[in-house]
Write a protein that holds these residues in place. Structure first.
Motif, PDB file in Angstrom:
ATOM      1  N   ALA A  19      41.388  63.588 145.958  1.00  0.00           N
ATOM      2  CA  ALA A  19      41.439  65.056 145.963  1.00  0.00           C
ATOM      3  C   ALA A  19      40.152  65.615 145.374  1.00  0.00           C
ATOM      4  O   ALA A  19      39.509  64.991 144.520  1.00  0.00           O
ATOM      5  N   ASP A  20      39.781  66.799 145.878  1.00  0.00           N
ATOM      6  CA  ASP A  20      38.574  67.481 145.409  1.00  0.00           C
ATOM      7  C   ASP A  20      37.338  66.598 145.540  1.00  0.00           C
ATOM      8  O   ASP A  20      36.478  66.560 144.660  1.00  0.00           O
ATOM      9  N   GLY A  21      37.263  65.901 146.662  1.00  0.00           N
ATOM     10  CA  GLY A  21      36.161  64.964 146.893  1.00  0.00           C
ATOM     11  C   GLY A  21      34.892  65.597 147.419  1.00  0.00           C
ATOM     12  O   GLY A  21      33.899  64.905 147.647  1.00  0.00           O
ATOM     13  N   GLY A  22      34.907  66.895 147.675  1.00  0.00           N
ATOM     14  CA  GLY A  22      33.692  67.564 148.138  1.00  0.00           C
ATOM     15  C   GLY A  22      33.446  67.374 149.624  1.00  0.00           C
ATOM     16  O   GLY A  22      34.370  67.366 150.435  1.00  0.00           O
ATOM     17  N   GLU A  23      32.176  67.195 149.990  1.00  0.00           N
ATOM     18  CA  GLU A  23      31.790  67.071 151.396  1.00  0.00           C
ATOM     19  C   GLU A  23      31.991  65.648 151.895  1.00  0.00           C
ATOM     20  O   GLU A  23      31.767  64.680 151.169  1.00  0.00           O
ATOM     21  N   ALA A  24      32.420  65.519 153.157  1.00  0.00           N
ATOM     22  CA  ALA A  24      32.703  64.193 153.721  1.00  0.00           C
ATOM     23  C   ALA A  24      32.177  64.096 155.144  1.00  0.00           C
ATOM     24  O   ALA A  24      32.042  65.089 155.860  1.00  0.00           O
ATOM     25  N   VAL A  25      31.901  62.852 155.541  1.00  0.00           N
ATOM     26  CA  VAL A  25      31.542  62.515 156.922  1.00  0.00           C
ATOM     27  C   VAL A  25      32.469  61.402 157.371  1.00  0.00           C
ATOM     28  O   VAL A  25      32.725  60.452 156.621  1.00  0.00           O
ATOM     29  N   TYR A  26      32.970  61.518 158.578  1.00  0.00           N
ATOM     30  CA  TYR A  26      33.865  60.506 159.151  1.00  0.00           C
ATOM     31  C   TYR A  26      33.070  59.561 160.028  1.00  0.00           C
ATOM     32  O   TYR A  26      32.220  59.982 160.805  1.00  0.00           O
ATOM     33  N   ARG A  27      33.340  58.265 159.874  1.00  0.00           N
ATOM     34  CA  ARG A  27      32.812  57.248 160.788  1.00  0.00           C
ATOM     35  C   ARG A  27      33.987  56.387 161.198  1.00  0.00           C
ATOM     36  O   ARG A  27      34.464  55.543 160.435  1.00  0.00           O
ATOM     37  N   GLY A  28      34.506  56.608 162.397  1.00  0.00           N
ATOM     38  CA  GLY A  28      35.704  55.890 162.780  1.00  0.00           C
ATOM     39  C   GLY A  28      35.953  55.898 164.271  1.00  0.00           C
ATOM     40  O   GLY A  28      35.078  56.220 165.067  1.00  0.00           O
ATOM     41  N   VAL A  62      39.025  48.526 154.220  1.00  0.00           N
ATOM     42  CA  VAL A  62      38.341  49.150 155.355  1.00  0.00           C
ATOM     43  C   VAL A  62      38.547  48.307 156.604  1.00  0.00           C
ATOM     44  O   VAL A  62      38.521  47.073 156.559  1.00  0.00           O
ATOM     45  N   ASP A  63      38.759  48.963 157.737  1.00  0.00           N
ATOM     46  CA  ASP A  63      38.824  48.279 159.029  1.00  0.00           C
ATOM     47  C   ASP A  63      37.574  47.410 159.195  1.00  0.00           C
ATOM     48  O   ASP A  63      36.457  47.858 158.925  1.00  0.00           O
ATOM     49  N   GLU A  64      37.757  46.198 159.643  1.00  0.00           N
ATOM     50  CA  GLU A  64      36.652  45.242 159.722  1.00  0.00           C
ATOM     51  C   GLU A  64      35.479  45.765 160.534  1.00  0.00           C
ATOM     52  O   GLU A  64      34.319  45.485 160.224  1.00  0.00           O
ATOM     53  N   HIS A  65      35.766  46.552 161.569  1.00  0.00           N
ATOM     54  CA  HIS A  65      34.696  47.046 162.433  1.00  0.00           C
ATOM     55  C   HIS A  65      33.726  47.947 161.678  1.00  0.00           C
ATOM     56  O   HIS A  65      32.537  48.021 162.014  1.00  0.00           O
ATOM     57  N   PHE A  66      34.230  48.632 160.638  1.00  0.00           N
ATOM     58  CA  PHE A  66      33.403  49.588 159.885  1.00  0.00           C
ATOM     59  C   PHE A  66      33.057  49.092 158.487  1.00  0.00           C
ATOM     60  O   PHE A  66      32.463  49.836 157.699  1.00  0.00           O
ATOM     61  N   ALA A  67      33.408  47.830 158.192  1.00  0.00           N
ATOM     62  CA  ALA A  67      33.196  47.304 156.841  1.00  0.00           C
ATOM     63  C   ALA A  67      31.722  47.272 156.454  1.00  0.00           C
ATOM     64  O   ALA A  67      31.357  47.578 155.314  1.00  0.00           O
ATOM     65  N   VAL A  68      30.849  46.906 157.401  1.00  0.00           N
ATOM     66  CA  VAL A  68      29.427  46.813 157.047  1.00  0.00           C
ATOM     67  C   VAL A  68      28.849  48.190 156.754  1.00  0.00           C
ATOM     68  O   VAL A  68      27.986  48.346 155.880  1.00  0.00           O
ATOM     69  N   LEU A 120      32.100  59.125 152.412  1.00  0.00           N
ATOM     70  CA  LEU A 120      32.220  58.546 153.748  1.00  0.00           C
ATOM     71  C   LEU A 120      33.673  58.161 153.977  1.00  0.00           C
ATOM     72  O   LEU A 120      34.262  57.422 153.180  1.00  0.00           O
ATOM     73  N   LEU A 121      34.256  58.650 155.073  1.00  0.00           N
ATOM     74  CA  LEU A 121      35.634  58.340 155.428  1.00  0.00           C
ATOM     75  C   LEU A 121      35.647  57.367 156.594  1.00  0.00           C
ATOM     76  O   LEU A 121      35.011  57.618 157.624  1.00  0.00           O
ATOM     77  N   VAL A 122      36.368  56.249 156.431  1.00  0.00           N
ATOM     78  CA  VAL A 122      36.431  55.220 157.469  1.00  0.00           C
ATOM     79  C   VAL A 122      37.883  54.808 157.678  1.00  0.00           C
ATOM     80  O   VAL A 122      38.717  54.974 156.784  1.00  0.00           O
ATOM     81  N   PRO A 123      38.221  54.250 158.844  1.00  0.00           N
ATOM     82  CA  PRO A 123      39.602  53.821 159.079  1.00  0.00           C
ATOM     83  C   PRO A 123      39.991  52.653 158.177  1.00  0.00           C
ATOM     84  O   PRO A 123      39.179  51.778 157.865  1.00  0.00           O
ATOM     85  N   ALA A 124      41.250  52.648 157.799  1.00  0.00           N
ATOM     86  CA  ALA A 124      41.790  51.539 157.014  1.00  0.00           C
ATOM     87  C   ALA A 124      42.200  50.396 157.932  1.00  0.00           C
ATOM     88  O   ALA A 124      42.498  50.594 159.114  1.00  0.00           O
ATOM     89  N   ALA A 154      36.117  56.242 151.244  1.00  0.00           N
ATOM     90  CA  ALA A 154      37.576  56.315 151.217  1.00  0.00           C
ATOM     91  C   ALA A 154      38.107  55.994 152.606  1.00  0.00           C
ATOM     92  O   ALA A 154      37.413  56.189 153.612  1.00  0.00           O
ATOM     93  N   VAL A 155      39.344  55.490 152.647  1.00  0.00           N
ATOM     94  CA  VAL A 155      39.936  55.099 153.929  1.00  0.00           C
ATOM     95  C   VAL A 155      40.949  56.140 154.387  1.00  0.00           C
ATOM     96  O   VAL A 155      41.581  56.832 153.581  1.00  0.00           O
TER      97      VAL A 155
END
Length: 214
Positions: free
Chosen positions: A56-65, A15-21, A3-7, A34-35
């Motif tokens: 690096a080489d983290g495989g598949e990811a989804v962004y929530r941001g 993690v950005d507070e809005h996406f911390a939960v 899971l990728l979220v904004p820093a 990861a941020v």
């Protein structure tokens, strides 16, 4: 899955507070987190710097941001690819979900007639919108819209006519917002990429992360 979220802007390792939960919920169901530097990506256009903290080489990811333009998302996907990370939602899929021309034809039978122009339009819609969450063409969550988090959809909401149309789009992770017309018919208001669709406070982050993990 990653899971990728904004820093956080001031504390870039956090993690950005809005996406911390959501980040905590993701870890709770066994996902890695990861941020990314949203400002570097969206404002400076430096996608490689934006993803520097992604393993690096983290495989598949989804962004929530936060919101991204389709062009910025494409640069984001390319920068991640160079690091051995593949976004579950490809750049072409993001554009199709994120921009009205990409999905309108497929859902035209269930959404108001639309044109691409400048201005506002009046409707006869009544009540609050409903936000539905779809993963690989299947609806996994039905809940309130972020603008009206305490107004829950009725149990009678029927998505059987919508389901095959959303599935036919071939998109990995989307939201579909609906509203009831004054004659009692539910209509599609908007389809959006689920990665940048806000989660209402009354929808538990664990529910969303569990849906993604499925």
């Amino acid at each position: 899955m990653l899971l990728l979220v904004p820093a956080d802007v001031l504390r870039p390792r956090r993690v950005d507070e809005h996406f911390a939960v959501e980040a905590r919920a993701a870890r709770g169901v066994g996902l890695d987190v990861a941020v990314v530097d949203h400002d570097a990506l969206a404002r400076a256009g430096d996608a490689d710097r934006a993803v520097a903290a992604v393993p690096a080489d983290g495989g598949e990811a989804v962004y929530r941001g936060w919101m991204l333009s389709s062009d910025r998302y494409a640069a984001f996907a390319e920068a991640l690819h160079r690091r051995g990370v593949r976004l579950r939602t490809a750049a072409a899929q993001f554009r199709r979900a994120h921009e009205l021309p990409g999905w309108y034809a497929a859902l035209a039978a269930l959404t108001p007639a639309s044109v691409w122009t400048v201005g506002t339009a009046r409707t006869e819609f009544t009540g609050a919108e409903v936000r539905t969450w779809w993963v690989d063409g299947a609806c996994h969550l039905v809940g309130p819209h972020p603008d009206t988090p305490d107004q829950f959809p009725p149990e009678s909401l029927d998505l059987t006519g919508l389901a095959p149309l959303v599935a036919g789009l071939g998109l990995s992770f989307v939201t579909v917002d609906l509203a009831m017309r004054s004659d009692g018919v539910w209509r599609v208001i908007e389809l959006g990429d689920g990665q940048v669709s806000d989660r209402p406070a009354t929808t538990a982050p664990e529910e969303l992360m569990t849906a993604l993990r499925a």
